[in-house]
Write a protein that holds these residues in place. Structure first.
Motif, PDB file in Angstrom:
ATOM      1  N   THR A 250       0.575  -2.782  -2.973  1.00  0.00           N
ATOM      2  CA  THR A 250       0.629  -1.500  -2.256  1.00  0.00           C
ATOM      3  C   THR A 250       1.376  -1.646  -0.936  1.00  0.00           C
ATOM      4  O   THR A 250       2.195  -0.793  -0.570  1.00  0.00           O
ATOM      5  N   CYS A 251       1.115  -2.742  -0.208  1.00  0.00           N
ATOM      6  CA  CYS A 251       1.807  -2.973   1.069  1.00  0.00           C
ATOM      7  C   CYS A 251       3.310  -3.153   0.858  1.00  0.00           C
ATOM      8  O   CYS A 251       4.122  -2.624   1.629  1.00  0.00           O
ATOM      9  N   VAL A 252       3.683  -3.892  -0.193  1.00  0.00           N
ATOM     10  CA  VAL A 252       5.107  -4.105  -0.482  1.00  0.00           C
ATOM     11  C   VAL A 252       5.793  -2.782  -0.806  1.00  0.00           C
ATOM     12  O   VAL A 252       6.892  -2.476  -0.300  1.00  0.00           O
ATOM     13  N   LEU A 253       5.150  -1.969  -1.634  1.00  0.00           N
ATOM     14  CA  LEU A 253       5.735  -0.673  -1.995  1.00  0.00           C
ATOM     15  C   LEU A 253       5.833   0.236  -0.775  1.00  0.00           C
ATOM     16  O   LEU A 253       6.812   0.970  -0.606  1.00  0.00           O
ATOM     17  N   PHE A 254       4.826   0.179   0.094  1.00  0.00           N
ATOM     18  CA  PHE A 254       4.853   1.029   1.289  1.00  0.00           C
ATOM     19  C   PHE A 254       6.029   0.658   2.189  1.00  0.00           C
ATOM     20  O   PHE A 254       6.746   1.536   2.692  1.00  0.00           O
ATOM     21  N   VAL A 255       6.235  -0.643   2.386  1.00  0.00           N
ATOM     22  CA  VAL A 255       7.304  -1.091   3.295  1.00  0.00           C
ATOM     23  C   VAL A 255       8.678  -0.805   2.709  1.00  0.00           C
ATOM     24  O   VAL A 255       9.548  -0.222   3.376  1.00  0.00           O
ATOM     25  N   PHE A 256       8.897  -1.212   1.436  1.00  0.00           N
ATOM     26  CA  PHE A 256      10.247  -1.161   0.888  1.00  0.00           C
ATOM     27  C   PHE A 256      10.596   0.167   0.214  1.00  0.00           C
ATOM     28  O   PHE A 256      11.778   0.461   0.037  1.00  0.00           O
ATOM     29  N   VAL A 257       9.596   0.954  -0.144  1.00  0.00           N
ATOM     30  CA  VAL A 257       9.878   2.261  -0.761  1.00  0.00           C
ATOM     31  C   VAL A 257       9.722   3.378   0.265  1.00  0.00           C
ATOM     32  O   VAL A 257      10.662   4.124   0.548  1.00  0.00           O
ATOM     33  N   VAL A 258       8.524   3.486   0.847  1.00  0.00           N
ATOM     34  CA  VAL A 258       8.263   4.594   1.786  1.00  0.00           C
ATOM     35  C   VAL A 258       9.045   4.399   3.088  1.00  0.00           C
ATOM     36  O   VAL A 258       9.888   5.225   3.460  1.00  0.00           O
ATOM     37  N   LEU A 259       8.760   3.285   3.795  1.00  0.00           N
ATOM     38  CA  LEU A 259       9.465   3.051   5.059  1.00  0.00           C
ATOM     39  C   LEU A 259      10.962   2.848   4.833  1.00  0.00           C
ATOM     40  O   LEU A 259      11.784   3.293   5.637  1.00  0.00           O
ATOM     41  N   GLY A 260      11.315   2.189   3.726  1.00  0.00           N
ATOM     42  CA  GLY A 260      12.727   1.964   3.431  1.00  0.00           C
ATOM     43  C   GLY A 260      13.489   3.260   3.235  1.00  0.00           C
ATOM     44  O   GLY A 260      14.622   3.403   3.720  1.00  0.00           O
ATOM     45  N   ALA A 261      12.874   4.221   2.537  1.00  0.00           N
ATOM     46  CA  ALA A 261      13.528   5.511   2.307  1.00  0.00           C
ATOM     47  C   ALA A 261      13.701   6.276   3.620  1.00  0.00           C
ATOM     48  O   ALA A 261      14.768   6.840   3.897  1.00  0.00           O
ATOM     49  N   VAL A 262      12.649   6.297   4.455  1.00  0.00           N
ATOM     50  CA  VAL A 262      12.732   7.001   5.739  1.00  0.00           C
ATOM     51  C   VAL A 262      13.793   6.365   6.631  1.00  0.00           C
ATOM     52  O   VAL A 262      14.586   7.062   7.281  1.00  0.00           O
TER      53      VAL A 262
END
Length: 469
Positions: A250-262
């Motif tokens: 979940t942390c990896v997806l949050f950093v590289f998907v959510v934060l990465g997209a923003v």
């Protein structure tokens, strides 16, 4: 008379002696340091598994190194913020930076809570576990935390004296004193310039000391990892592997998907490039299990990246208390895990109020060692006491989960600094691309961007246009 041919020969012969020597590139020897950290981590794990009793006794090595880093945090925050604010002409710009940063922190904390909520409800990792009386007592022992209520938290930001903000190591107290000093120097105008120059020299001294302290990182990493592995062991992790794996993913997806997209949409920066630029800081956090150990380096690297001093000085220290994305995900998943393990799963109507309460409680416990577990226990005691018994279930793996918490919190603050710099137009985008491309390497020997370290007023947009004209 000499002929043309002889003159050309004479010029050619003299060229090697008269041509300027190519400057020798300064070799970065600090990469040996981080290779040593990796080796120390591997050795610490091996010692923890083979001689667990001996490994537990090595904990002071890790604690001592982290304390050395924490010793430098208050003076670095003070110098960075005072120089940043004191060199800006209009105080309104500083207020705008702080407002935008706090607004972003609140929104992203809610996003992190929502993601943890979804994953926790999908996995249900606590099903089928059994709780013993010993684990219940362990859970209640964690309630004795330093988490404060909203009013006490606000009052705790005010230090007892001007100096105690530095001696007690409280980040928010240092932040308040630095803000007051920065605005005072800003109001003093040219009279305050000698003071600013003195603080700039102090900042260089502090960063030089920090660069010296960093050479103890392999020893600290060895002691910290050995103690954690020796105390927890492999067997203690088996029953909780699903929770740990789900949390890490979940942390990896949050950093590289959510934060990465923003980050890509707002600033046009690749999150993988940013993480590669901060690779040494991630390794330091992984080895010490403390995001605070990388706080001074994050400030230095964000300034080197091209974000202005006011944005870095306000966003990074504030984010360390208010932008805890990893902690939000942890508390969400841990709460659902405990509820399932106790056989009392919560409905969505019960989950949301509890998590919003934990969102506020986490701000009161910011900066406390082991804040994630202490805040979780204190929050459950205040909002849903029946679940406190289950806190003992995750005590054994909390240190391993704190690695992911710290890494996610750190990544979130790095991204936030770039975003706030973009929104306030206080970032040099060309420099960002050059730094991330490796064209402008960071000076590891001083932890300072020597080319941008002078005290000078940051020009307003109108001033920039006049300069162009």
């Amino acid at each position: 008379m000499p002929t043309k041919t002889s003159r050309r020969a004479a010029v050619a012969a003299s060229t090697p002696d008269t041509a300027p020597a190519v400057p020798r590139v300064k070799r970065d020897r600090t990469h040996y340091l981080y290779i040593a950290v990796i080796a120390a981590v591997a050795l610490g794990i091996a010692v923890g598994l083979i001689w667990p009793d001996v490994a537990v006794e090595l904990k002071p090595l890790g604690t001592g190194f982290v304390n050395l880093i924490k010793m430098m945090i208050s003076p670095i925050i003070f110098c960075t913020i005072v120089l940043g604010i004191g060199s800006v002409r209009k105080a309104a710009k500083v207020g705008a930076v702080g407002g935008i940063a706090l607004g972003y922190f609140l929104v992203m904390s809610l996003v992190a809570l929502a993601i943890g909520l979804v994953v926790g409800n999908v996995l249900h990792p606590g099903d089928g576990l059994h709780l013993t009386d010993a684990l219940k007592q362990t859970g209640h022992a964690q309630v004795d935390s330093k988490a404060l209520g909203p009013v006490d938290f606000v009052l705790s930001v005010i230090p007892a004296t001007f100096v105690s903000a530095f001696t007690q190591g409280e980040v928010l107290q240092t932040l308040l004193v630095a803000l007051l000093a920065g605005f005072a120097l800003q109001a003093m105008g040219p009279v305050g310039q000698p003071v600013l120059r003195g603080i700039e020299h102090l900042q260089r001294l502090v960063f030089r000391i920090l660069a010296m302290v960093m050479w103890a990182a392999p020893i600290g990493a060895f002691g910290a990892i050995a103690a954690v592995t020796g105390s927890a062991g492999v067997n203690a992790l088996k029953s909780l592997a699903v929770l740990m794996l789900g949390f890490y993913i979940t942390c990896v997806l949050f950093v590289f998907v959510v934060l990465g997209a923003v980050l890509r949409i707002v600033a046009g920066v690749n999150v993988f490039s940013l993480c590669r630029y901060l690779a040494r800081e991630f390794l330091l956090i992984l080895s010490t299990s403390s995001s605070e150990s990388a706080l001074p380096r994050l400030i230095a690297k964000m300034e080197h990246l091209g974000v202005s001093k006011p944005v870095v000085g306000i966003t990074v220290p504030t984010g360390y208390s208010f932008n805890l994305d990893g902690t939000m995900i942890y508390m969400t998943m841990a709460s659902l895990y405990i509820a399932d393990a106790l056989g009392t799963p919560m409905s969505i109507g019960e989950q949301i109020p509890l998590l919003l309460f934990l969102l506020l409680a986490s701000k009161g416990a910011a900066g406390v060692s082991g804040a994630g577990l202490a805040t979780l226990a204190g929050g459950l005691q205040s909002h849903k006491p029946a679940l406190v018994d289950g806190v003992g279930l995750i005590v054994g793996i909390d240190r391993f989960m704190s690695e992911a918490r710290a890494l996610t919190n750190f990544a979130g603050n790095a991204v936030a600094t770039v975003l706030v710099g973009t929104w306030t137009k206080e970032i040099d985008k060309d420099r960002v691309q050059r730094v991330l491309a490796g064209e402008l390497p960071f000076d590891e020997s001083t932890l300072m961007d020597e080319g941008h370290g002078t005290v000078a007023e940051v020009p307003e947009p109108g001033d920039r246009e006049l300069a162009k004209a």
